[in-house]
Design a protein around this motif. Sequence first.
Motif, PDB file in Angstrom:
ATOM      1  N   UNK A   1     -17.536  -6.652 -23.831  1.00 24.95           N
ATOM      2  CA  UNK A   1     -17.843  -6.907 -25.246  1.00 24.95           C
ATOM      3  C   UNK A   1     -16.783  -6.257 -26.133  1.00 24.95           C
ATOM      4  N   UNK A   2     -16.301  -7.033 -27.123  1.00 27.36           N
ATOM      5  CA  UNK A   2     -15.423  -6.491 -28.153  1.00 27.36           C
ATOM      6  C   UNK A   2     -16.202  -6.410 -29.461  1.00 27.36           C
ATOM      7  N   UNK A   3     -15.757  -5.503 -30.345  1.00 31.91           N
ATOM      8  CA  UNK A   3     -16.488  -5.267 -31.584  1.00 31.91           C
ATOM      9  C   UNK A   3     -15.614  -5.566 -32.795  1.00 31.91           C
ATOM     10  N   UNK A   4     -16.228  -6.198 -33.783  1.00 28.03           N
ATOM     11  CA  UNK A   4     -15.545  -6.496 -35.039  1.00 28.03           C
ATOM     12  C   UNK A   4     -16.393  -5.977 -36.190  1.00 28.03           C
ATOM     13  N   UNK A   5     -15.728  -5.569 -37.270  1.00 29.11           N
ATOM     14  CA  UNK A   5     -16.427  -5.029 -38.441  1.00 29.11           C
ATOM     15  C   UNK A   5     -15.865  -5.679 -39.699  1.00 29.11           C
ATOM     16  N   UNK A   6     -16.660  -5.632 -40.777  1.00 29.06           N
ATOM     17  CA  UNK A   6     -16.236  -6.299 -42.005  1.00 29.06           C
ATOM     18  C   UNK A   6     -15.472  -5.365 -42.953  1.00 29.06           C
TER      19      UNK A   6
ATOM     20  N   UNK B   1     -18.060   0.329 -42.276  1.00 29.73           N
ATOM     21  CA  UNK B   1     -18.692  -0.173 -41.053  1.00 29.73           C
ATOM     22  C   UNK B   1     -17.910   0.309 -39.832  1.00 29.73           C
ATOM     23  N   UNK B   2     -16.598   0.313 -39.956  1.00 32.12           N
ATOM     24  CA  UNK B   2     -15.733   0.795 -38.874  1.00 32.12           C
ATOM     25  C   UNK B   2     -16.026   2.268 -38.562  1.00 32.12           C
TER      26      UNK B   2
ATOM     27  N   UNK C   1     -14.629   1.492 -30.481  1.00 35.77           N
ATOM     28  CA  UNK C   1     -13.542   1.034 -31.347  1.00 35.77           C
ATOM     29  C   UNK C   1     -13.803  -0.375 -31.869  1.00 35.77           C
ATOM     30  N   UNK C   2     -13.277  -0.676 -33.042  1.00 34.82           N
ATOM     31  CA  UNK C   2     -13.377  -2.048 -33.546  1.00 34.82           C
ATOM     32  C   UNK C   2     -12.057  -2.759 -33.252  1.00 34.82           C
TER      33      UNK C   2
END
Length: 272
Positions: A94-99, A103-104, A113-114
């Motif tokens: 799974x990879x993570x993304x933030x807006x 949020x990061x 990590x994002x």
Amino acid sequence: MKSKELPLKGKHVLITRGGDQGEKFCMDVASMGGVPHMVPLIDFRAHHDQNASYFIKNMNQYEWIIFTSKNGVQYFFQQINDKIEEHILYKGNIQFAVVGEKTKEALRRYRLPSRFMPNVYTAEDFAREFFNQGLTGKKVLIPKGNLASNIIAESFRIRGFTADEWTVYETYYPTRETDKLILFLEEDMLDVAAFTSPSTFNHFLKIVDQHHLGPHAKKLLYAAIGTVTKRTIEQTGYTTHICPEKFTIDDMFNEICMFFNKQAKEGNVSNG
């Protein structure tokens, strides 16, 4: 800094966010000579989504988990607490993304990590920049609040990908300090009202309309944290006087200071 250099000297500022962020905003306003008035017009609580067990059980099938707010991060981890194996998040695929930055930071507290964050903190820009970078995800999970838009999810769906939205928290209006706000408006005590989301303004306007305080509310200067909040304010016939380029509370505070600094300088020039 000398008192004459304090840009908010004697200015009464309505702060509509509570918690740690609201407290910091109050201290910042006071440090610049202003008088902060914190009346939280938004609060959050956990939401129990009927599909939660499915999302938790199938967590390892997602390629991306996308967080659109720090609350999304907090309530996501609250909901999965002890329900999934730690290695799925920390050693899986799974990879993570933030807006945005806040949020990061929230995600980093969980030692994750994002992989992606857009340059402009909006759902529209997230979607455009994500795909422009050549990133892709056949199956993504978006933990969110009940009032969050589905723009990011739809941007994946129109490309034929699966985007599951998991409502992990809900926004509500805390009524405990309504009387204080009514008094501030009736007495014309406030100079500027700072709104951190469309919901904070909508709750403010509900009080204004219910108690026929429109003429008082029209005297205020309005600060919006970003373009979505600005649009919400202006769609109701009010004017947004202050809106930062970067959508954070700190940047909104700095923009308020610059606004009054400019006003003071213009006043000195006209008086000179």
